[in-house]
Design a protein around this motif. Structure first.
Motif, PDB file in Angstrom:
ATOM      1  N   SER A  28       0.603  -0.885  -0.022  1.00 13.48           N
ATOM      2  CA  SER A  28       0.015  -0.001   0.123  1.00 13.48           C
ATOM      3  C   SER A  28       0.766   1.088  -0.126  1.00 13.48           C
ATOM      4  O   SER A  28       0.784   2.110   0.782  1.00 13.48           O
ATOM      5  CB  SER A  28      -0.838  -0.093   1.015  1.00 13.48           C
TER       6      SER A  28
ATOM      7  N   ASN B  37      -8.489   3.008  -7.266  1.00 11.80           N
ATOM      8  CA  ASN B  37      -9.043   3.478  -5.645  1.00 11.80           C
ATOM      9  C   ASN B  37     -10.404   4.229  -5.990  1.00 11.80           C
ATOM     10  O   ASN B  37     -11.072   3.861  -5.090  1.00 11.80           O
ATOM     11  CB  ASN B  37      -7.878   4.500  -5.216  1.00 11.80           C
TER      12      ASN B  37
ATOM     13  N   GLY C 244      -3.743   0.552  -3.611  1.00 11.72           N
ATOM     14  CA  GLY C 244      -4.708   0.960  -2.310  1.00 11.72           C
ATOM     15  C   GLY C 244      -4.661   0.054  -1.217  1.00 11.72           C
ATOM     16  O   GLY C 244      -4.503  -1.199  -1.642  1.00 11.72           O
TER      17      GLY C 244
ATOM     18  N   HIS D  58      -4.697   5.452  -8.881  1.00 11.38           N
ATOM     19  CA  HIS D  58      -5.913   6.424  -8.479  1.00 11.38           C
ATOM     20  C   HIS D  58      -7.302   5.992  -8.917  1.00 11.38           C
ATOM     21  O   HIS D  58      -8.342   5.905  -8.324  1.00 11.38           O
ATOM     22  CB  HIS D  58      -5.749   7.838  -8.742  1.00 11.38           C
TER      23      HIS D  58
ATOM     24  N   ASN E 284     -12.595   1.078  -6.284  1.00  9.13           N
ATOM     25  CA  ASN E 284     -12.755   0.580  -5.103  1.00  9.13           C
ATOM     26  C   ASN E 284     -13.681   1.442  -3.792  1.00  9.13           C
ATOM     27  O   ASN E 284     -14.033   0.795  -2.968  1.00  9.13           O
ATOM     28  CB  ASN E 284     -11.291   0.614  -4.256  1.00  9.13           C
TER      29      ASN E 284
ATOM     30  N   GLU F  17      -5.279   5.759  -0.779  1.00  6.84           N
ATOM     31  CA  GLU F  17      -6.627   5.340  -1.159  1.00  6.84           C
ATOM     32  C   GLU F  17      -7.707   6.586  -0.697  1.00  6.84           C
ATOM     33  O   GLU F  17      -8.602   6.798  -1.079  1.00  6.84           O
ATOM     34  CB  GLU F  17      -7.245   4.223  -0.654  1.00  6.84           C
TER      35      GLU F  17
END
Ligand code: MIC
Ligand code: SF4
Length: 638
Positions: A116, A565, A134, A562, A568, A539
């Protein structure tokens, strides 16, 4: 086969590399750092898995180490208790920087590593396929789930000859960045190959792989060869070595040659790592600050080289010089061979073995300063001083310039090469829970101070979304613009608090405006130019906007980590069909995303109504990604 595919093909668990655009790969190792780790582990906890399923997972503490107030210490305690319970190795604060430490003690050729932190690809220096992602992706990998990457194309960077004295790995990666820039490399793996590879030691290879993050590639990788074997043996880890060389007739999707003998000292000028110029072009520029260290350049080789420049000399009166080593191992070696004394006597400030200055958490330069730094990012304001002019350089250039207070060419007074140590002093005492690795302590209590808040969960995507363009920003907006670190870093475990600072460097009223819109029953949207979300894997740059009711990002282009993320956290990553349409939208406009859910379920095309007419958008999502977005994010989709 090339090295990248030799490793990947043994790890593919979903998809067919010959025809599918996305692959699921098995992850052998994970790493987290404290600033992204708290969220990753809160998410892991909520998955209800009793222990990690990886070969090894390590939780490093290196970002939030300043401990002004209780917040950082709360985070450390929480992380330690999580590690104990779930079978994770815990690297105590003070042990060093995650990427340097992982290379020294855990990185293993031929394996996959997911971290991460966007500089996880540092592990490519030791022949790992190491990828940044992330926190929630790391949580899934710790729970045994695959990680998804776009089926990569592999570019060979063929190295020939050897570097001249005074020129080093940083100059090589800056040369590559000068050629390929910080955008347009999404989906690629850069594989370093050719006869020049054997002239680079593992820390130098790691420096090059580290800054692949700035290219925006999936990862970078070196072969695992005799140099790797010697490094592992010197770390007392000969058993971790496996040889991975490209086949003689290995195929690549593209090739670029670098003649190491012709590489000259390079620097990245303000405010982008892709803004590469020669050091010669800035020779004589007055410098106020020099910072040496970070996960890019903090190995024994690097800091010892700096000490050789400083031996018997003193840094110039008008510069302040700070040095942060990568690990305790590095400090111990420098203490033993006398380098530490040289650095002290030269007038350097010896800092903690941590990220510190790199992330604006220490030694911010003075107003308008010129700061030369050996780290990997010089985004505007990242140093903590908006008006500072930060140049990224090699340790050699940093050291030579510190002596005169002006930009100097290190090749004009080169020092001797530092040979790769035959034996590194190993002391793993600050890696806790090594003996319960993978097993954990059942029933162990998790410690939660007041800085540890809960993880917000997203809601399923509505059929239609009426949103306000809550902010319109330009090109190359980095995650440091979206979710500042530095003084705000301590709120990483507390989303309601951290969300107050979304877009603080661009527009501090963003948070209040978003909440006002949500109160009126409206969603929020972010509109941006090219390369939105460059930089960090944090994230929080998606999670906090989600918390503020952001449902869509509409940009000319969005960076890889990104974009993942955003998905997500249930935010639809749209790009313009026609980038010129960006002009049709102004901050404060109402945007009608009618049929957004159907668009995500279907081909990803949507026409949005704006005051200045229709704007055509698209989003290209795999079936897995569609499911995540429709559910309101990864956590909600599980
Ligand atoms: C960075 O260099 O920007 C960081 C801080 O290491 C980030 C991670 C974070 O934001 O916590 C990264 O590179 O991913
Ligand atoms: Fe730490 Fe800087 Fe490396 Fe990020 S880039 S991990 S802040 S040293």
């Amino acid at each position: 086969m090339n090295v990248a595919w030799k490793i990947l093909s043994r790890h593919v668990v979903e998809g067919d590399p010959a025809k599918d655009p996305e692959l699921g790969i098995h992850i052998d190792q994970t790493l987290t750092q404290d600033a992204t780790g708290t969220m990753a582990y809160l998410q892991f906890e909520s998955m209800g898995v009793p222990r990690v399923k990886t070969d090894v997972s390590v939780s490093y503490v290196d970002h939030n180490t300043v401990q002004i107030g209780y917040e950082n210490a709360d985070d450390h305690d929480f992380l330690q208790s999580i590690a104990r319970k779930y079978g994770i190795v815990y690297s105590k604060c003070g042990n060093g920087i995650c990427h340097q430490l992982h290379l020294e003690r855990y990185g293993k050729p031929g394996t996959t590593l997911l971290g991460s932190d966007s500089h996880t690809p540092t592990g490519g220096g030791i022949g790992q396929i190491a990828i940044g992602a992330g926190g929630i992706d790391i949580a899934v990998a710790m729970a045994g789930g695959p990680f998804h990457i776009p089926t990569p194309k592999v570019r060979a960077i063929v190295l020939r000859n050897r570097l001249r004295r005074g020129v080093s790995a940083k100059d090589v990666i800056l040369t590559v960045l000068g050629k390929y820039g910080t955008k347009g490399n999404v989906g690629w793996i850069f594989e370093y190959t050719g006869p020049g590879v054997k002239t680079l030691d593992v820390p130098s290879r790691a420096t090059i792989a580290n800054m692949g993050a700035e290219l925006g590639v999936t990862t970078s990788v070196f072969p695992s060869d005799a140099v790797t074997r010697r490094f592992l043996a010197a770390q007392g880890r000969a058993g971790d070595f496996v040889e991975i060389l490209p086949d003689r007739d290995a195929r690549y999707d593209d090739t670029f040659e670098v003649d190491l003998a012709k590489v000259v000292p390079m620097m990245a000028a303000p405010h982008s790592p892709g803004n590469v110029v020669t050091v010669r072009s800035r020779k004589g520029l007055k410098v106020n600050q020099i910072m040496i260290g970070s996960c890019t350049n903090s190995s024994y080789r690097d800091i010892r080289t700096v000490a050789l420049y400083f031996k018997g000399r003193h840094v110039a009166d008008d510069v302040e010089v700070g040095i942060a080593c990568g690990s305790r191992q590095v400090v111990n070696m420098l203490a033993k061979d006398g380098s530490l004394a040289i650095l002290e006597s030269a007038g350097c400030r010896i800092l903690e073995n941590a990220c510190g200055f790199c992330i604006g958490a220490h030694m911010s330069p003075r107003t308008g300063a010129v700061s030369l730094r050996t780290n990997n990012r010089n985004f505007e304001g990242r140093s903590g001083t908006k008006s500072a002019q930060v140049y990224l350089v090699s340790p050699e250039t940093a050291a030579a310039s510190a002596l005169t207070g002006k930009v100097e060419l290190p090749t004009e007074r080169p020092v001797a090469a530092v040979p790769a140590p035959k034996k590194f002093p190993v002391d793993d005492a600050m890696f806790l829970y090594r003996s319960t690795k993978g097993r954990g302590v059942r029933g162990a209590k998790i410690v939660r101070g007041p800085n540890i808040a809960t993880v917000p969960k997203g809601r399923p995507l509505d059929a239609d979304v009426r949103a306000v363009c809550a902010i319109k920003v330009g090109d190359k907006i980095t995650t440091d613009h979206i979710m500042p670190a530095g003084a705000r870093l301590k709120y990483r475990s507390n989303i309601p608090e951290y969300a107050k600072y979304v877009f603080e460097p661009c527009d501090p009223t963003f948070h209040d405006r978003c909440l006002a819109n949500v109160e009126k029953g409206l969603a929020n949207a972010i509109v941006a130019g090219e390369s939105y979300g460059q930089g960090s894997s944090r994230e929080h740059a998606a999670l906090c906007p989600m918390y503020l009711g952001v449902k869509a990002v509409v940009a000319k282009s969005i960076e890889r980590i990104h974009r993942a993320n955003l998905i997500n956290f249930g935010i639809v990553p749209f790009t313009f069909e026609n980038p010129a349409d960006c002009e049709k939208i102004a901050q404060g406009d109402t945007l009608e995303f009618r049929g957004i859910r159907a668009a995500v379920e279907g081909d990803g095309r949507l026409v949005v109504k704006t005051a200045k007419g229709d704007v055509a958008l698209k989003t290209t999502l795999s079936d897995r990604e569609k499911h995540v977005v429709l559910s309101g994010g990864l956590l909600a989709s599980l």
